[in-house]
Design an enzyme around this catalytic site. Sequence first.
Site, mmCIF file in Angstrom:
data_model
loop_
_atom_site.group_PDB
_atom_site.id
_atom_site.type_symbol
_atom_site.label_atom_id
_atom_site.label_comp_id
_atom_site.label_asym_id
_atom_site.label_seq_id
_atom_site.Cartn_x
_atom_site.Cartn_y
_atom_site.Cartn_z
ATOM 1 N N ARG A 1 -2.972 4.477 -1.589
ATOM 2 C CA ARG A 1 -3.034 3.132 -1.111
ATOM 3 C C ARG A 1 -2.870 2.297 -2.463
ATOM 4 O O ARG A 1 -2.182 1.286 -2.477
ATOM 5 C CB ARG A 1 -4.329 2.760 -0.470
ATOM 6 C CG ARG A 1 -4.515 1.192 -0.095
ATOM 7 C CD ARG A 1 -5.847 1.039 0.801
ATOM 8 N NE ARG A 1 -5.962 -0.147 1.269
ATOM 9 C CZ ARG A 1 -5.810 -0.803 2.416
ATOM 10 N NH1 ARG A 1 -4.910 -0.376 3.158
ATOM 11 N NH2 ARG A 1 -6.130 -2.031 2.501
ATOM 12 N N TYR B 1 -10.248 1.128 5.790
ATOM 13 C CA TYR B 1 -11.294 0.197 5.680
ATOM 14 C C TYR B 1 -12.671 0.901 5.753
ATOM 15 O O TYR B 1 -13.733 -0.092 5.617
ATOM 16 C CB TYR B 1 -11.333 -0.782 6.890
ATOM 17 C CG TYR B 1 -10.018 -1.543 6.732
ATOM 18 C CD1 TYR B 1 -9.458 -1.894 5.703
ATOM 19 C CD2 TYR B 1 -9.763 -2.619 8.042
ATOM 20 C CE1 TYR B 1 -8.367 -2.584 5.603
ATOM 21 C CE2 TYR B 1 -8.641 -3.226 7.916
ATOM 22 C CZ TYR B 1 -7.991 -3.415 6.760
ATOM 23 O OH TYR B 1 -6.921 -4.542 6.597
ATOM 24 N N HIS C 1 3.405 -3.341 6.555
ATOM 25 C CA HIS C 1 2.266 -2.716 6.683
ATOM 26 C C HIS C 1 2.185 -1.876 7.853
ATOM 27 O O HIS C 1 2.744 -1.986 8.776
ATOM 28 C CB HIS C 1 0.981 -3.353 6.614
ATOM 29 C CG HIS C 1 0.845 -4.207 5.359
ATOM 30 N ND1 HIS C 1 -0.034 -3.888 4.257
ATOM 31 C CD2 HIS C 1 1.353 -5.331 4.765
ATOM 32 C CE1 HIS C 1 0.141 -4.532 3.307
ATOM 33 N NE2 HIS C 1 0.841 -5.558 3.505
ATOM 34 N N ASN D 1 -3.343 -6.201 -2.263
ATOM 35 C CA ASN D 1 -3.211 -7.032 -1.144
ATOM 36 C C ASN D 1 -4.494 -7.762 -1.000
ATOM 37 O O ASN D 1 -4.605 -8.576 -0.025
ATOM 38 C CB ASN D 1 -3.124 -6.235 0.194
ATOM 39 C CG ASN D 1 -2.363 -7.478 1.117
ATOM 40 O OD1 ASN D 1 -1.306 -8.132 0.982
ATOM 41 N ND2 ASN D 1 -2.729 -7.347 2.351
ATOM 42 N N ARG D 2 -5.454 -7.951 -2.151
ATOM 43 C CA ARG D 2 -6.534 -8.633 -2.294
ATOM 44 C C ARG D 2 -6.651 -9.435 -3.463
ATOM 45 O O ARG D 2 -7.658 -9.890 -3.747
ATOM 46 C CB ARG D 2 -7.591 -7.877 -2.101
ATOM 47 C CG ARG D 2 -7.844 -7.189 -0.654
ATOM 48 C CD ARG D 2 -8.244 -7.912 0.544
ATOM 49 N NE ARG D 2 -8.170 -7.370 1.717
ATOM 50 C CZ ARG D 2 -7.203 -6.784 2.402
ATOM 51 N NH1 ARG D 2 -5.862 -7.014 2.033
ATOM 52 N NH2 ARG D 2 -7.591 -6.205 3.677
ATOM 53 N N GLU E 1 2.345 -5.678 10.678
ATOM 54 C CA GLU E 1 1.328 -4.614 11.041
ATOM 55 C C GLU E 1 1.565 -3.722 12.068
ATOM 56 O O GLU E 1 1.691 -4.419 13.325
ATOM 57 C CB GLU E 1 -0.042 -5.174 11.092
ATOM 58 C CG GLU E 1 -1.284 -4.112 10.873
ATOM 59 C CD GLU E 1 -1.313 -3.800 9.163
ATOM 60 O OE1 GLU E 1 -1.685 -2.414 8.932
ATOM 61 O OE2 GLU E 1 -1.621 -4.760 8.502
ATOM 62 N N HIS F 1 0.899 -1.417 -0.043
ATOM 63 C CA HIS F 1 -0.034 -0.173 -0.019
ATOM 64 C C HIS F 1 0.793 1.391 0.152
ATOM 65 O O HIS F 1 1.714 1.380 0.965
ATOM 66 C CB HIS F 1 -0.820 0.040 1.359
ATOM 67 C CG HIS F 1 -1.999 -1.085 1.135
ATOM 68 N ND1 HIS F 1 -2.138 -2.002 2.334
ATOM 69 C CD2 HIS F 1 -2.848 -1.710 0.315
ATOM 70 C CE1 HIS F 1 -3.118 -2.853 2.000
ATOM 71 N NE2 HIS F 1 -3.406 -2.750 0.794
ATOM 72 N N TYR G 1 -8.555 -13.522 1.900
ATOM 73 C CA TYR G 1 -7.759 -12.187 1.674
ATOM 74 C C TYR G 1 -6.989 -12.214 0.478
ATOM 75 O O TYR G 1 -6.784 -11.244 -0.156
ATOM 76 C CB TYR G 1 -6.859 -12.127 2.859
ATOM 77 C CG TYR G 1 -7.712 -11.667 4.192
ATOM 78 C CD1 TYR G 1 -7.819 -10.100 4.459
ATOM 79 C CD2 TYR G 1 -8.129 -12.420 4.949
ATOM 80 C CE1 TYR G 1 -8.647 -9.678 5.124
ATOM 81 C CE2 TYR G 1 -8.831 -11.663 5.973
ATOM 82 C CZ TYR G 1 -9.289 -10.576 6.275
ATOM 83 O OH TYR G 1 -9.789 -10.082 7.354
ATOM 84 N N ARG H 1 1.485 -11.292 0.228
ATOM 85 C CA ARG H 1 2.738 -12.232 0.696
ATOM 86 C C ARG H 1 2.489 -13.747 0.563
ATOM 87 O O ARG H 1 3.295 -14.720 0.606
ATOM 88 C CB ARG H 1 2.832 -12.085 2.413
ATOM 89 C CG ARG H 1 1.629 -12.159 3.025
ATOM 90 C CD ARG H 1 1.701 -11.682 4.550
ATOM 91 N NE ARG H 1 0.335 -11.598 5.205
ATOM 92 C CZ ARG H 1 -0.252 -10.546 5.275
ATOM 93 N NH1 ARG H 1 0.049 -9.497 4.328
ATOM 94 N NH2 ARG H 1 -1.526 -10.777 5.997
#
Length: 343
Positions: free
Chosen positions: A93, A317, A145, A100-101, A207, A51, A193, A197
Amino acid sequence: MHCICPKKALLRRRTSRMLNEQFLELLKSMTSSSVVDKPPVRRVAIFGGTHGNELSGVFLVKHWQENGAEIQRTGMDVKPFLTNPRAVKKCTRYIDCDLNRVFDPDNLGTVMEDIPYEVRRAQEINHIFGPKGSDDAYDLIFDLHNTTSNMGGSLILENSRDDFTIQMFHYIKNALAPERCPVLLIEHPSLKYATTRSVAKHPVGVEVGPQPQGVVRADILDKMRKIVKHGLDFVQLFNEGKEFPPCTIEVFKIMEKVDYPRNKNDEVIAIIHPKLQDQDWQPLNNGDPLFLTLDGEVIAYKGDCTVYPTFINEAAYYEKKQAFVKTVKVKLTAKHIRSSVLD
Protein backbone atom coordinates in the site's frame (compact mmCIF):
# COMPACT_ATOMS: atom_id res chain seq x y z
CA MET A 1 -73.15 53.73 -15.41
CA HIS A 2 -71.46 50.59 -16.81
CA CYS A 3 -71.98 47.46 -14.72
CA ILE A 4 -69.75 44.41 -14.81
CA CYS A 5 -71.34 41.02 -14.46
CA PRO A 6 -70.11 39.35 -11.24
CA LYS A 7 -69.37 36.13 -13.14
CA LYS A 8 -67.26 38.01 -15.71
CA ALA A 9 -65.41 39.84 -12.93
CA LEU A 10 -64.63 36.56 -11.20
CA LEU A 11 -63.44 35.07 -14.50
CA ARG A 12 -61.16 38.08 -15.09
CA ARG A 13 -59.66 37.78 -11.60
CA ARG A 14 -59.03 34.05 -12.08
CA THR A 15 -57.50 34.63 -15.52
CA SER A 16 -55.27 37.41 -14.15
CA ARG A 17 -54.15 35.24 -11.23
CA MET A 18 -53.45 32.31 -13.57
CA LEU A 19 -51.39 34.52 -15.90
CA ASN A 20 -49.42 35.88 -12.93
CA GLU A 21 -48.72 32.34 -11.72
CA GLN A 22 -47.61 31.26 -15.20
CA PHE A 23 -45.34 34.30 -15.45
CA LEU A 24 -43.78 33.53 -12.06
CA GLU A 25 -43.23 29.89 -13.06
CA LEU A 26 -41.61 31.02 -16.32
CA LEU A 27 -39.42 33.49 -14.44
CA LYS A 28 -38.46 30.79 -11.92
CA SER A 29 -37.55 28.32 -14.67
CA MET A 30 -35.50 30.94 -16.50
CA THR A 31 -33.67 31.82 -13.31
CA SER A 32 -33.02 28.22 -12.25
CA SER A 33 -31.77 27.22 -15.68
CA SER A 34 -29.57 30.26 -16.37
CA VAL A 35 -26.32 29.00 -17.82
CA VAL A 36 -23.13 29.21 -15.78
CA ASP A 37 -19.99 29.53 -17.86
CA LYS A 38 -17.14 27.31 -16.68
CA PRO A 39 -13.54 27.31 -17.94
CA PRO A 40 -12.73 24.54 -20.41
CA VAL A 41 -10.97 21.50 -18.99
CA ARG A 42 -7.73 21.11 -20.93
CA ARG A 43 -5.26 19.39 -18.59
CA VAL A 44 -6.31 16.03 -17.22
CA ALA A 45 -4.29 13.44 -15.29
CA ILE A 46 -5.11 9.81 -14.54
CA PHE A 47 -3.38 8.57 -11.38
CA GLY A 48 -2.71 4.90 -10.74
CA GLY A 49 -0.71 3.25 -7.98
CA THR A 50 -1.46 5.80 -5.26
CA HIS A 51 -1.65 2.57 -3.27
CA GLY A 52 0.87 0.17 -4.74
CA ASN A 53 -1.17 -3.01 -4.20
CA GLU A 54 -4.37 -1.74 -5.88
CA LEU A 55 -3.54 -3.13 -9.26
CA SER A 56 -6.37 -2.17 -11.63
CA GLY A 57 -5.16 1.42 -11.76
CA VAL A 58 -1.52 0.32 -11.91
CA PHE A 59 -2.16 -1.93 -14.91
CA LEU A 60 -4.30 0.66 -16.73
CA VAL A 61 -1.86 3.53 -16.21
CA LYS A 62 1.11 1.45 -17.34
CA HIS A 63 -0.85 0.36 -20.41
CA TRP A 64 -1.86 3.93 -21.26
CA GLN A 65 1.70 5.15 -20.82
CA GLU A 66 2.70 2.72 -23.57
CA ASN A 67 -0.42 3.15 -25.72
CA GLY A 68 -2.49 6.20 -24.85
CA ALA A 69 -4.78 6.36 -27.88
CA GLU A 70 -7.72 5.10 -25.81
CA ILE A 71 -7.63 8.03 -23.40
CA GLN A 72 -6.73 10.88 -25.73
CA ARG A 73 -9.45 13.35 -26.64
CA THR A 74 -9.49 16.34 -28.98
CA GLY A 75 -8.56 19.57 -27.25
CA MET A 76 -7.28 17.87 -24.09
CA ASP A 77 -3.90 16.81 -22.75
CA VAL A 78 -4.45 13.56 -20.81
CA LYS A 79 -1.49 12.36 -18.76
CA PRO A 80 -1.42 8.86 -17.19
CA PHE A 81 0.83 8.92 -14.14
CA LEU A 82 2.11 6.34 -11.63
CA THR A 83 1.95 8.13 -8.29
CA ASN A 84 3.77 5.77 -5.90
CA PRO A 85 6.30 3.78 -7.95
CA ARG A 86 8.24 2.39 -4.97
CA ALA A 87 5.07 0.99 -3.42
CA VAL A 88 4.03 -0.42 -6.82
CA LYS A 89 7.39 -2.16 -7.17
CA LYS A 90 6.98 -3.79 -3.76
CA CYS A 91 3.24 -4.37 -4.29
CA THR A 92 2.42 -2.77 -0.95
CA ARG A 93 0.00 0.00 0.00
CA TYR A 94 2.78 2.43 0.90
CA ILE A 95 6.42 2.60 1.96
CA ASP A 96 6.40 4.98 4.97
CA CYS A 97 2.89 6.45 5.18
CA ASP A 98 -0.35 6.68 3.21
CA LEU A 99 0.22 8.89 0.14
CA ASN A 100 -3.53 9.49 -0.08
CA ARG A 101 -3.60 11.30 3.27
CA VAL A 102 -0.65 13.72 3.11
CA PHE A 103 -1.74 16.41 0.65
CA ASP A 104 -2.27 19.00 3.40
CA PRO A 105 -0.43 22.33 3.80
CA ASP A 106 1.85 21.06 6.56
CA ASN A 107 3.18 18.11 4.58
CA LEU A 108 3.30 19.91 1.24
CA GLY A 109 5.22 22.77 2.85
CA THR A 110 7.74 20.67 4.82
CA VAL A 111 11.35 21.51 3.85
CA MET A 112 13.20 19.06 6.11
CA GLU A 113 15.61 16.55 4.58
CA ASP A 114 14.55 13.52 6.61
CA ILE A 115 10.88 13.12 5.71
CA PRO A 116 8.83 10.02 4.80
CA TYR A 117 9.05 8.88 1.20
CA GLU A 118 5.35 9.52 0.52
CA VAL A 119 5.57 13.07 1.87
CA ARG A 120 8.45 13.80 -0.49
CA ARG A 121 6.51 12.15 -3.30
CA ALA A 122 3.47 14.30 -2.47
CA GLN A 123 5.60 17.40 -2.83
CA GLU A 124 6.85 16.19 -6.23
CA ILE A 125 3.29 15.48 -7.39
CA ASN A 126 2.15 18.87 -6.14
CA HIS A 127 4.98 20.50 -8.10
CA ILE A 128 4.04 18.65 -11.31
CA PHE A 129 0.24 18.88 -11.14
CA GLY A 130 -0.34 21.81 -8.78
CA PRO A 131 0.32 23.80 -6.82
CA LYS A 132 -2.79 22.71 -4.95
CA GLY A 133 -5.39 25.47 -4.79
CA SER A 134 -3.73 27.59 -7.49
CA ASP A 135 -4.84 28.63 -10.97
CA ASP A 136 -1.89 26.65 -12.36
CA ALA A 137 -3.14 23.33 -10.95
CA TYR A 138 -4.39 20.63 -13.30
CA ASP A 139 -8.05 20.96 -14.18
CA LEU A 140 -9.03 17.37 -13.45
CA ILE A 141 -7.49 14.27 -11.88
CA PHE A 142 -8.98 10.78 -11.94
CA ASP A 143 -7.41 8.81 -9.07
CA LEU A 144 -7.88 5.06 -9.58
CA HIS A 145 -8.36 2.84 -6.53
CA ASN A 146 -9.43 -0.69 -5.65
CA THR A 147 -11.19 -1.83 -2.52
CA THR A 148 -11.63 -5.27 -0.98
CA SER A 149 -15.18 -4.16 -0.08
CA ASN A 150 -18.18 -4.99 -2.25
CA MET A 151 -18.64 -1.41 -3.48
CA GLY A 152 -18.91 -2.11 -7.20
CA GLY A 153 -17.89 0.70 -9.51
CA SER A 154 -18.20 3.85 -7.42
CA LEU A 155 -17.17 7.50 -7.55
CA ILE A 156 -15.85 9.73 -4.78
CA LEU A 157 -16.82 13.40 -4.65
CA GLU A 158 -14.96 15.88 -2.45
CA ASN A 159 -16.99 19.08 -2.90
CA SER A 160 -20.79 19.25 -2.86
CA ARG A 161 -20.67 22.62 -4.69
CA ASP A 162 -18.56 21.44 -7.63
CA ASP A 163 -21.12 21.78 -10.43
CA PHE A 164 -18.75 20.49 -13.11
CA THR A 165 -17.91 17.27 -11.27
CA ILE A 166 -21.53 16.64 -10.25
CA GLN A 167 -22.55 17.03 -13.89
CA MET A 168 -19.81 14.58 -14.88
CA PHE A 169 -20.97 12.05 -12.31
CA HIS A 170 -24.54 12.41 -13.59
CA TYR A 171 -23.28 11.71 -17.11
CA ILE A 172 -21.23 8.69 -16.00
CA LYS A 173 -24.11 7.22 -13.98
CA ASN A 174 -26.47 7.53 -16.96
CA ALA A 175 -23.89 6.03 -19.33
CA LEU A 176 -23.43 3.00 -17.06
CA ALA A 177 -27.14 2.44 -16.34
CA PRO A 178 -28.73 0.08 -15.48
CA GLU A 179 -25.52 -0.87 -13.64
CA ARG A 180 -25.23 1.08 -10.40
CA CYS A 181 -22.51 3.65 -9.85
CA PRO A 182 -22.85 4.97 -6.27
CA VAL A 183 -21.30 8.31 -5.36
CA LEU A 184 -19.59 8.79 -1.98
CA LEU A 185 -19.38 12.39 -0.76
CA ILE A 186 -16.44 12.70 1.65
CA GLU A 187 -17.05 16.35 2.53
CA HIS A 188 -17.08 16.50 6.34
CA PRO A 189 -16.27 19.19 8.93
CA SER A 190 -13.87 17.03 10.94
CA LEU A 191 -12.86 14.11 8.67
CA LYS A 192 -10.07 15.51 6.53
CA TYR A 193 -8.63 13.23 3.84
CA ALA A 194 -5.99 15.38 2.03
CA THR A 195 -6.13 13.08 -0.99
CA THR A 196 -3.64 12.80 -3.82
CA ARG A 197 -6.24 13.97 -6.35
CA SER A 198 -7.06 17.08 -4.30
CA VAL A 199 -4.20 18.82 -6.13
CA ALA A 200 -6.58 19.32 -9.08
CA LYS A 201 -9.36 21.87 -9.44
CA HIS A 202 -11.75 18.96 -9.95
CA PRO A 203 -10.67 15.82 -8.03
CA VAL A 204 -12.39 12.54 -8.95
CA GLY A 205 -11.94 9.34 -6.97
CA VAL A 206 -12.69 6.08 -8.78
CA GLU A 207 -13.14 3.20 -6.32
CA VAL A 208 -13.88 -0.27 -7.71
CA GLY A 209 -14.26 -3.58 -5.90
CA PRO A 210 -14.28 -6.14 -4.57
CA GLN A 211 -10.72 -7.02 -5.49
CA PRO A 212 -8.05 -8.49 -3.18
CA GLN A 213 -4.87 -6.52 -2.66
CA GLY A 214 -2.10 -7.49 -5.07
CA VAL A 215 -4.56 -9.11 -7.50
CA VAL A 216 -6.07 -8.05 -10.84
CA ARG A 217 -9.58 -9.13 -11.78
CA ALA A 218 -10.65 -8.60 -15.39
CA ASP A 219 -14.23 -7.64 -14.49
CA ILE A 220 -13.09 -5.05 -11.94
CA LEU A 221 -10.51 -3.56 -14.30
CA ASP A 222 -13.18 -3.33 -17.02
CA LYS A 223 -15.54 -1.40 -14.71
CA MET A 224 -12.78 1.06 -13.89
CA ARG A 225 -11.87 1.46 -17.55
CA LYS A 226 -15.48 2.25 -18.50
CA ILE A 227 -15.82 4.88 -15.77
CA VAL A 228 -12.69 6.67 -17.00
CA LYS A 229 -13.87 6.45 -20.63
CA HIS A 230 -17.25 8.01 -19.87
CA GLY A 231 -15.62 10.69 -17.75
CA LEU A 232 -13.28 11.67 -20.58
CA ASP A 233 -16.19 11.62 -23.05
CA PHE A 234 -18.06 14.07 -20.82
CA VAL A 235 -15.07 16.43 -20.71
CA GLN A 236 -14.75 16.38 -24.50
CA LEU A 237 -18.45 17.15 -24.98
CA PHE A 238 -18.20 19.98 -22.45
CA ASN A 239 -15.15 21.47 -24.15
CA GLU A 240 -16.87 21.27 -27.55
CA GLY A 241 -19.71 23.47 -26.32
CA LYS A 242 -22.41 21.04 -25.26
CA GLU A 243 -24.59 22.56 -22.56
CA PHE A 244 -25.58 20.46 -19.56
CA PRO A 245 -28.90 21.54 -18.00
CA PRO A 246 -29.50 21.41 -14.25
CA CYS A 247 -29.31 17.89 -12.87
CA THR A 248 -29.75 16.13 -9.55
CA ILE A 249 -27.87 13.08 -8.30
CA GLU A 250 -28.19 10.95 -5.20
CA VAL A 251 -25.02 10.69 -3.13
CA PHE A 252 -24.00 8.89 0.03
CA LYS A 253 -22.62 11.51 2.41
CA ILE A 254 -20.06 10.25 4.92
CA MET A 255 -21.13 10.78 8.52
CA GLU A 256 -18.87 8.70 10.74
CA LYS A 257 -16.17 6.04 10.77
CA VAL A 258 -17.03 2.97 12.85
CA ASP A 259 -14.31 0.90 14.53
CA TYR A 260 -14.35 -2.76 15.45
CA PRO A 261 -15.14 -3.68 19.06
CA ARG A 262 -11.85 -3.90 21.00
CA ASN A 263 -10.59 -5.13 24.34
CA LYS A 264 -8.49 -3.24 26.88
CA ASN A 265 -5.37 -4.13 24.89
CA ASP A 266 -6.85 -2.45 21.81
CA GLU A 267 -7.25 -5.79 20.03
CA VAL A 268 -10.22 -6.50 17.75
CA ILE A 269 -12.63 -8.86 19.52
CA ALA A 270 -15.50 -9.06 17.00
CA ILE A 271 -15.72 -9.39 13.23
CA ILE A 272 -18.18 -8.14 10.62
CA HIS A 273 -21.45 -10.06 10.94
CA PRO A 274 -22.30 -12.30 7.93
CA LYS A 275 -25.52 -10.34 7.36
CA LEU A 276 -23.55 -7.10 6.99
CA GLN A 277 -20.67 -8.52 4.96
CA ASP A 278 -20.81 -7.45 1.27
CA GLN A 279 -23.84 -5.23 1.91
CA ASP A 280 -22.18 -1.96 0.91
CA TRP A 281 -24.68 0.83 0.09
CA GLN A 282 -27.57 -1.16 1.58
CA PRO A 283 -29.79 0.23 4.37
CA LEU A 284 -28.83 -0.48 7.97
CA ASN A 285 -31.53 -0.01 10.60
CA ASN A 286 -31.69 -0.02 14.37
CA GLY A 287 -31.29 -3.58 15.65
CA ASP A 288 -29.60 -4.96 12.52
CA PRO A 289 -26.49 -7.09 13.24
CA LEU A 290 -23.11 -5.39 12.90
CA PHE A 291 -20.50 -7.59 14.54
CA LEU A 292 -20.10 -11.15 15.75
CA THR A 293 -17.77 -12.15 18.59
CA LEU A 294 -15.94 -15.45 18.51
CA ASP A 295 -18.17 -16.54 21.38
CA GLY A 296 -21.19 -16.09 19.14
CA GLU A 297 -22.49 -12.81 20.60
CA VAL A 298 -24.22 -10.56 18.07
CA ILE A 299 -23.57 -6.83 18.40
CA ALA A 300 -26.40 -4.88 16.81
CA TYR A 301 -26.58 -1.40 15.34
CA LYS A 302 -28.09 1.22 17.60
CA GLY A 303 -29.24 4.31 15.78
CA ASP A 304 -32.21 6.60 15.34
CA CYS A 305 -32.13 6.67 11.55
CA THR A 306 -31.34 4.48 8.58
CA VAL A 307 -27.73 4.64 7.44
CA TYR A 308 -25.90 3.12 4.49
CA PRO A 309 -22.54 1.54 5.36
CA THR A 310 -19.74 1.24 2.84
CA PHE A 311 -16.04 0.28 2.82
CA ILE A 312 -17.30 -2.68 4.85
CA ASN A 313 -14.42 -4.82 6.10
CA GLU A 314 -11.89 -3.04 3.88
CA ALA A 315 -8.55 -4.80 4.41
CA ALA A 316 -6.50 -1.59 4.31
CA TYR A 317 -8.57 0.02 7.05
CA TYR A 318 -7.81 -2.41 9.87
CA GLU A 319 -4.76 -0.30 10.67
CA LYS A 320 -6.93 2.82 10.56
CA LYS A 321 -9.36 1.28 13.08
CA GLN A 322 -12.24 1.41 10.66
CA ALA A 323 -14.72 -1.44 10.14
CA PHE A 324 -16.93 0.64 7.82
CA VAL A 325 -18.17 4.17 7.30
CA LYS A 326 -21.73 5.27 7.94
CA THR A 327 -23.37 7.38 5.26
CA VAL A 328 -26.76 8.97 4.67
CA LYS A 329 -28.48 9.59 1.36
CA VAL A 330 -28.69 13.19 0.16
CA LYS A 331 -29.45 14.80 -3.18
CA LEU A 332 -27.15 17.30 -4.88
CA THR A 333 -28.20 19.59 -7.71
CA ALA A 334 -25.77 21.05 -10.22
CA LYS A 335 -26.40 24.23 -12.16
CA HIS A 336 -26.80 24.50 -15.93
CA ILE A 337 -23.21 24.68 -17.24
CA ARG A 338 -21.31 25.18 -20.46
CA SER A 339 -17.73 25.88 -21.46
CA SER A 340 -16.84 29.58 -21.43
CA VAL A 341 -14.32 29.27 -24.28
CA LEU A 342 -14.88 27.52 -27.59
CA ASP A 343 -12.17 26.82 -30.15
